[in-house]
Design a protein around this motif. Structure first.
Motif, PDB file in Angstrom:
ATOM      1  N   PHE A 107     139.936 -46.864 -51.911  1.00 45.38           N
ATOM      2  CA  PHE A 107     140.676 -45.978 -52.821  1.00 45.38           C
ATOM      3  C   PHE A 107     141.768 -45.212 -52.063  1.00 45.38           C
ATOM      4  N   ASN A 108     141.410 -44.668 -50.901  1.00 46.83           N
ATOM      5  CA  ASN A 108     142.386 -43.912 -50.111  1.00 46.83           C
ATOM      6  C   ASN A 108     143.495 -44.809 -49.575  1.00 46.83           C
ATOM      7  N   ALA A 109     143.130 -46.016 -49.162  1.00 48.04           N
ATOM      8  CA  ALA A 109     144.135 -46.947 -48.645  1.00 48.04           C
ATOM      9  C   ALA A 109     145.110 -47.354 -49.747  1.00 48.04           C
ATOM     10  N   GLN A 110     144.585 -47.528 -50.955  1.00 43.94           N
ATOM     11  CA  GLN A 110     145.458 -47.870 -52.083  1.00 43.94           C
ATOM     12  C   GLN A 110     146.420 -46.727 -52.373  1.00 43.94           C
ATOM     13  N   ASN A 111     145.891 -45.498 -52.417  1.00 43.78           N
ATOM     14  CA  ASN A 111     146.733 -44.335 -52.691  1.00 43.78           C
ATOM     15  C   ASN A 111     147.792 -44.124 -51.607  1.00 43.78           C
ATOM     16  N   ALA A 112     147.461 -44.534 -50.380  1.00 42.08           N
ATOM     17  CA  ALA A 112     148.398 -44.365 -49.268  1.00 42.08           C
ATOM     18  C   ALA A 112     149.378 -45.527 -49.157  1.00 42.08           C
ATOM     19  N   SER A 113     149.275 -46.502 -50.087  1.00 42.11           N
ATOM     20  CA  SER A 113     150.142 -47.694 -50.051  1.00 42.11           C
ATOM     21  C   SER A 113     150.087 -48.350 -48.681  1.00 42.11           C
ATOM     22  N   ALA A 114     148.863 -48.558 -48.201  1.00 41.99           N
ATOM     23  CA  ALA A 114     148.659 -49.044 -46.830  1.00 41.99           C
ATOM     24  C   ALA A 114     149.375 -50.364 -46.567  1.00 41.99           C
ATOM     25  N   LEU A 115     149.249 -51.316 -47.480  1.00 41.07           N
ATOM     26  CA  LEU A 115     149.898 -52.608 -47.266  1.00 41.07           C
ATOM     27  C   LEU A 115     151.413 -52.498 -47.320  1.00 41.07           C
ATOM     28  N   SER A 152     144.313 -49.690 -31.367  1.00 37.72           N
ATOM     29  CA  SER A 152     144.591 -49.505 -29.942  1.00 37.72           C
ATOM     30  C   SER A 152     143.269 -49.280 -29.224  1.00 37.72           C
ATOM     31  N   ALA A 153     143.351 -49.052 -27.916  1.00 38.06           N
ATOM     32  CA  ALA A 153     142.141 -48.805 -27.132  1.00 38.06           C
ATOM     33  C   ALA A 153     141.461 -47.508 -27.563  1.00 38.06           C
ATOM     34  N   ASP A 154     142.255 -46.519 -27.984  1.00 39.92           N
ATOM     35  CA  ASP A 154     141.684 -45.242 -28.422  1.00 39.92           C
ATOM     36  C   ASP A 154     141.134 -45.316 -29.840  1.00 39.92           C
ATOM     37  N   HIS A 155     141.797 -46.080 -30.697  1.00 38.22           N
ATOM     38  CA  HIS A 155     141.387 -46.228 -32.095  1.00 38.22           C
ATOM     39  C   HIS A 155     141.329 -47.730 -32.408  1.00 38.22           C
ATOM     40  N   TRP A 156     140.138 -48.286 -32.309  1.00 37.16           N
ATOM     41  CA  TRP A 156     139.963 -49.746 -32.380  1.00 37.16           C
ATOM     42  C   TRP A 156     140.507 -50.343 -33.673  1.00 37.16           C
ATOM     43  N   LEU A 157     140.365 -49.612 -34.773  1.00 34.08           N
ATOM     44  CA  LEU A 157     140.850 -50.117 -36.057  1.00 34.08           C
ATOM     45  C   LEU A 157     141.972 -49.245 -36.609  1.00 34.08           C
ATOM     46  N   GLY A 158     142.654 -48.527 -35.734  1.00 32.06           N
ATOM     47  CA  GLY A 158     143.776 -47.705 -36.156  1.00 32.06           C
ATOM     48  C   GLY A 158     143.339 -46.427 -36.850  1.00 32.06           C
ATOM     49  N   THR A 159     144.292 -45.783 -37.503  1.00 30.90           N
ATOM     50  CA  THR A 159     144.012 -44.532 -38.214  1.00 30.90           C
ATOM     51  C   THR A 159     144.500 -44.625 -39.659  1.00 30.90           C
ATOM     52  N   VAL A 170     153.289 -50.080 -46.353  1.00 30.23           N
ATOM     53  CA  VAL A 170     153.852 -49.497 -45.131  1.00 30.23           C
ATOM     54  C   VAL A 170     153.420 -50.260 -43.887  1.00 30.23           C
ATOM     55  N   GLY A 171     152.702 -51.362 -44.085  1.00 26.32           N
ATOM     56  CA  GLY A 171     152.299 -52.199 -42.954  1.00 26.32           C
ATOM     57  C   GLY A 171     151.006 -51.802 -42.286  1.00 26.32           C
ATOM     58  N   ALA A 172     150.277 -50.849 -42.854  1.00 28.63           N
ATOM     59  CA  ALA A 172     149.003 -50.413 -42.271  1.00 28.63           C
ATOM     60  C   ALA A 172     147.865 -51.271 -42.822  1.00 28.63           C
ATOM     61  N   TRP A 173     147.893 -52.562 -42.506  1.00 25.17           N
ATOM     62  CA  TRP A 173     146.908 -53.510 -43.044  1.00 25.17           C
ATOM     63  C   TRP A 173     145.489 -53.173 -42.645  1.00 25.17           C
ATOM     64  N   TRP A 174     145.323 -52.570 -41.453  1.00 23.10           N
ATOM     65  CA  TRP A 174     143.984 -52.268 -40.955  1.00 23.10           C
ATOM     66  C   TRP A 174     143.251 -51.253 -41.844  1.00 23.10           C
ATOM     67  N   ASP A 175     144.002 -50.388 -42.495  1.00 21.65           N
ATOM     68  CA  ASP A 175     143.401 -49.359 -43.337  1.00 21.65           C
ATOM     69  C   ASP A 175     142.719 -49.967 -44.560  1.00 21.65           C
ATOM     70  N   LEU A 176     143.282 -51.041 -45.091  1.00 20.46           N
ATOM     71  CA  LEU A 176     142.740 -51.687 -46.287  1.00 20.46           C
ATOM     72  C   LEU A 176     141.796 -52.833 -45.954  1.00 20.46           C
ATOM     73  N   LEU A 177     142.141 -53.632 -44.937  1.00 23.47           N
ATOM     74  CA  LEU A 177     141.359 -54.836 -44.651  1.00 23.47           C
ATOM     75  C   LEU A 177     140.019 -54.538 -43.974  1.00 23.47           C
ATOM     76  N   SER A 178     139.923 -53.417 -43.275  1.00 24.74           N
ATOM     77  CA  SER A 178     138.655 -53.097 -42.586  1.00 24.74           C
ATOM     78  C   SER A 178     137.488 -52.959 -43.559  1.00 24.74           C
ATOM     79  N   PRO A 179     137.580 -52.104 -44.611  1.00 27.91           N
ATOM     80  CA  PRO A 179     136.462 -52.042 -45.567  1.00 27.91           C
ATOM     81  C   PRO A 179     136.290 -53.340 -46.354  1.00 27.91           C
ATOM     82  N   CYS A 180     137.396 -54.060 -46.618  1.00 32.57           N
ATOM     83  CA  CYS A 180     137.276 -55.358 -47.314  1.00 32.57           C
ATOM     84  C   CYS A 180     136.451 -56.331 -46.489  1.00 32.57           C
TER      85      CYS A 180
END
Length: 295
Positions: A230-238, A50-57, A240-250
């Motif tokens: 590592f954190n995105a994997q543990n949080a099952s980011a993909l 979003s405008a407040d968090h460009w790559l989400g949380t 739950v649909g939080a693709w930004w959490d995993l794809l950003s560092p990739c």
């Protein structure tokens, strides 16, 4: 200066260096690019971009963009630190082995072969697991002291060729000490080899650090791209649909790897002119078309 001029006229080098400098500048000026701290909870878990968090949380409400630019500092430090250590060890031992020969060469070759025989990644996994949650400094040191063998082999091979040249023989006849011949006569002629070795080592170190941290062998309190994965994997980011959490560092790792690879290719082309086929192919195509037009 000649090398710099050639790099400026090489498209791969220009693009690679531009991307690398951009990543370095973002890492250096990270505090000025975000108002948040990388460990500060600033939003709800897994908020989309979003405008407040460009790559989400993240799942813990951390700003992904903030962690990404601060994580660049650690990943770059490990990559360049380990790459420098690998290159220094490989270059020094390679030059000494190639120039000295005899027993010195045999001893260095013995230890080099020992390191080459042991699979590198399994060795790193065992060492990191034995140490526990390894800090970035420990990972850089492990990489530096276990990955120098290839550089020794390449540098030694090139040194064996250079030591037979006239200017080296002349320096020996004039009574120049061995250290001076290796430092001032042989080393300057290995700059391109050393540069390729360094860039390749940095790529290897960055990817390997991210791999070790992704497997849970890094310090979870560190902010780096590997820990983000590592954190995105543990949080099952993909899941739950939080693709930004995993794809950003990739994406960040891919861009850094691309920039370093382009620089590596450029140095290789400059060191080996036969690899520069792009311009020749273009001229050949034009000549064929002109010939067809005349016919």
């Amino acid at each position: 200066m000649d090398l710099l001029n050639q790099l400026k006229h090489n498209k791969k080098a220009v693009i690679g260096l531009s991307l690398l400098f951009l990543i370095i500048l973002v890492a250096i000026f990270a505090p000025f690019l975000t108002e948040y701290s990388p460990t500060q909870r600033v939003g709800r878990p897994h908020q989309p971009p979003s405008a407040d968090h460009w790559l989400g949380t993240t799942r813990l409400g951390h700003d992904v963009f903030t962690r990404l630019i601060y994580g660049a500092r650690v990943s770059l430090a490990v990559g360049f630190g380990a790459g420098l250590l690998i290159t220094v060890i490989g270059t020094v031992l390679g030059i000494i082995a190639g120039y000295k020969g005899g027993v010195v060469d045999e001893v260095i070759n013995f230890f080099t072969n020992m390191v080459l025989v042991v699979p590198n990644l399994p060795l790193l996994l065992v060492l990191a697991a034995f140490i526990g949650q390894a800090s970035p400094l420990v990972i850089a040191l492990i990489l530096g002291f276990t990955s120098w063998a290839w550089g020794v082999r390449v540098t030694r091979s090139e040194t064996l060729s250079i030591r037979q040249r006239d200017y080296v023989k002349s320096a020996e006849m004039l009574g120049e000490p061995a250290w001076r011949i290796m430092a001032l006569e042989i080393f300057p002629n290995l700059i391109s080899i050393v540069g390729i070795n360094f860039i390749g080592s940095v790529i290897y170190a960055v990817i390997t650090e991210a791999t070790l941290e992704f497997l849970g062998l890094g310090d979870p309190n560190t902010v780096s791209w590997g820990i983000m994965l590592f954190n995105a994997q543990n949080a099952s980011a993909l899941s739950v649909g939080a693709w930004w959490d995993l794809l950003s560092p990739c994406f960040a790792l891919a861009v850094l790897g691309l920039s370093l690879a382009l620089i590596n290719f450029a140095i290789d082309e400059i060191a080996n002119p036969r690899l520069r086929t792009g311009g020749m192919l273009t001229r050949w195509t034009r000549m064929v078309r002109l010939g067809e037009g005349k016919l």
